[in-house]
Write an enzyme that holds these catalytic residues in place. Structure first.
Site, PDB file in Angstrom:
ATOM      1  N   GLN A  79       0.787  -1.456  -0.036  1.00 54.98           N
ATOM      2  CA  GLN A  79      -0.057  -0.082   0.276  1.00 54.98           C
ATOM      3  C   GLN A  79       0.770   1.183   0.150  1.00 54.98           C
ATOM      4  O   GLN A  79       1.950   1.166   0.780  1.00 54.98           O
ATOM      5  CB  GLN A  79      -0.772   0.112   1.272  1.00 54.98           C
ATOM      6  CG  GLN A  79      -1.950   1.279   1.174  1.00 54.98           C
ATOM      7  CD  GLN A  79      -2.775   1.418   2.452  1.00 54.98           C
ATOM      8  OE1 GLN A  79      -2.052   1.842   3.381  1.00 54.98           O
ATOM      9  NE2 GLN A  79      -3.861   1.278   2.187  1.00 54.98           N
ATOM     10  N   CYS A 108      -6.828   6.879   5.232  1.00 53.00           N
ATOM     11  CA  CYS A 108      -5.926   7.416   6.606  1.00 53.00           C
ATOM     12  C   CYS A 108      -6.576   8.973   6.684  1.00 53.00           C
ATOM     13  O   CYS A 108      -6.507   9.765   6.082  1.00 53.00           O
ATOM     14  CB  CYS A 108      -4.577   7.572   6.138  1.00 53.00           C
ATOM     15  SG  CYS A 108      -3.689   8.126   7.626  1.00 53.00           S
ATOM     16  N   LYS A 147      -8.287   1.434  -0.876  1.00 54.76           N
ATOM     17  CA  LYS A 147      -8.886   1.333   0.573  1.00 54.76           C
ATOM     18  C   LYS A 147      -9.485   2.814   0.809  1.00 54.76           C
ATOM     19  O   LYS A 147      -8.549   3.818   0.727  1.00 54.76           O
ATOM     20  CB  LYS A 147      -7.922   1.176   1.513  1.00 54.76           C
ATOM     21  CG  LYS A 147      -8.615   0.791   2.910  1.00 54.76           C
ATOM     22  CD  LYS A 147      -7.565   0.306   3.756  1.00 54.76           C
ATOM     23  CE  LYS A 147      -8.123  -0.122   5.269  1.00 54.76           C
ATOM     24  NZ  LYS A 147      -8.624   0.935   5.871  1.00 54.76           N
TER      25      LYS A 147
END
Length: 476
Positions: A79, A108, A147
């Protein structure tokens, strides 16, 4: 040969993985991934890697991905966080031979991500994200995945997911929390959002959020229809989560330390953080060992604290169950189990009681950087102050460092070239010069060697010993 896409990629390359260990900064390193795979994890992610640093720093690449090619650690997804398409592709191209897919972090929510403008703080820049995903899909030999976090509105979240799918995303992990759900405001993840995304797209979906036990995994898959479930916090507190077991903490801690010894190097801070997480509930009781763990200077020191914690817990187990320390946990504190964050405090209550009247004046908390009693500092800064009473946290009083003329890092105060150590070393070597400030003696060594050599390529009159030029060994 065309790379696998969508469900073909999930079924083939990822072996239809259902149990997934999340990408976690300084937490999903090789040793932890191997431990998790031993206990039921079927797919792991690397820690989040900074694309820009990965491109420019060979040491960073070696320490975070190139460290060891281990066939036990597959399938593996690397990632990255990035906000520049070109930099992202450069980093991904350097990583693609060491993993099975490249993932773009769009979830994040931390302040560092806000300052760096990556993670969830890109979720409104759809044109940029579309460009990054399309370019990755075209250039890489492995699939591109993402993600994300959800928007408050289900409709917007679905539209967001469909845009990523259209751009070329081959697998999507949906964390069912919004950008603002973090820290004390974490709250419950919305599986309704995840289910809506799963029903709207034609690529595999992993769900993330609310996973504390294997029963949660099974319930999530039933309620949302996703292909797999990702765990972060739950996995950190119980790496055997996907086995459906809650073993004694020392069993997992000892096995982890064994894996660390077999697969070095692993940073001490990383190992310490894992042991803190595993022993979280017990360390609330044995505060003295908490301090010892924080002070441990090597793996052996951490292993010794783990041994002492194990001994104390076994002594407590030998007592009558009625004498066990009561903690309000579902299991004894020495059993691997999740940590449940307390709900955020109601601003209209005080000490759990409803306030009878509204205060007229609101007093702001003292600035953490102001000079004053320790009460005005955060707990972390108070600890630093205790270790070093002379430490100051006022930015105005902190020394201003002069930058290196070449790279921008702080220069050495006594450097004869006004450079940082790295730049000074290169310049001194190239010019065969000395820098007493950095302890570099290239000129002195060259003069010594020239005075000891007769100039005919011989040393000490021995015809079998050749003189070695100082330039033959690049110290860089």
């Amino acid at each position: 040969m065309a790379k696998p896409r969508g469900f073909e990629f999930w079924r083939g390359t990822l072996k239809a993985a259902r149990y997934v260990v999340a990408p976690m900064v300084e937490q999903s390193e090789l040793a932890w991934r191997l431990l998790s795979r031993r206990h039921g994890a079927e797919l792991c992610y690397t820690p989040m890697l900074h694309a820009q640093v990965f491109v420019r720093d060979a040491n960073y690449r070696r320490e975070n991905l190139y460290i060891e090619l281990n066939q036990e650690d597959r399938p593996l997804i690397a990632q990255f966080c990035a906000n520049d398409p070109e930099v992202f592709i450069q980093a991904a191209l350097l990583a693609q031979d060491y993993c099975d897919a490249i993932d773009l972090n769009l979830g994040c929510p931390q302040m560092i991500a806000k300052r760096g403008h990556y993670g969830v703080f890109l979720q409104d820049e759809w044109d940029l994200l579309e460009k990054m995903i399309k370019l990755a899909d075209e250039k890489l030999s492995v699939p591109i995945t993402c993600k994300i976090r959800v928007f408050p509105e289900i409709e917007k979240t679905v539209k967001y997911a469909k845009m990523l799918e259209k751009a070329g995303c081959q697998l999507l992990t949906v964390h069912g929390r919004t950008k603002d759900q973090k820290g004390a405001l974490t709250g419950i993840a919305s599986w309704k959002h995840i289910k809506a995304v799963r029903e709207a797209v034609n690529i595999p979906i992993f769900a993330n959020g609310n996973i504390q036990h294997l029963s949660d995994v099974q319930r999530c898959m039933e309620e949302t229809g996703v292909q797999g479930v990702m765990s972060a916090e739950g996995n950190l507190h119980n790496p055997a989560l996907f086995e459906g077991r809650s073993p004694p903490v020392w069993e997992m801690a000892e096995e982890y330390l064994e894996v660390v010894e077999k697969h070095p190097p692993c940073s001490l801070s990383c190992v310490r953080a894992h042991v803190f997480k595993l022993w979280h509930h017990t360390l609330q009781i044995h505060q003295d060992l908490r301090e010892e763990l924080a002070k441990a200077k090597n793996i052996a020191g951490i292993a010794e604290v783990n041994r002492q914690l194990k001994q104390r817990c076994q002594e407590e187990m030998a007592k009558d169950e009625s004498e066990w320390t009561r903690t309000g946990l579902p299991f004894p504190h020495w059993i691997c189990q999740p940590y449940v964050r307390p709900p955020p405090k109601d601003p209209n209550t005080e000490n759990g009681q409803r306030a009878t009247e509204t205060k007229a004046v609101s007093v702001k908390r003292t600035l953490e950087d102001s000079e004053g009693p320790n009460d005005s500092l955060s707990k972390n800064k108070q600890k630093k102050k205790a270790r070093n009473p002379h430490k100051n946290f006022c930015p105005e009083l902190k020394p201003k460092y002069i930058k290196c003329e070449q790279c921008g890092n702080p220069k050495g105060n006594k450097c004869v070239f006004s450079l940082c150590r790295g730049c000074c070393k290169r310049k001194a070597f190239k010019e065969v010069a000395d820098c007493p400030g950095h302890g570099l003696r290239f000129k002195t060594k060259a003069l010594k060697q020239s005075n000891s050599d007769p100039g005919d390529g011989l040393t000490n009159g021995n015809p079998n010993t050749q003189t070695v030029s100082t330039a033959a060994h690049d110290p860089l």
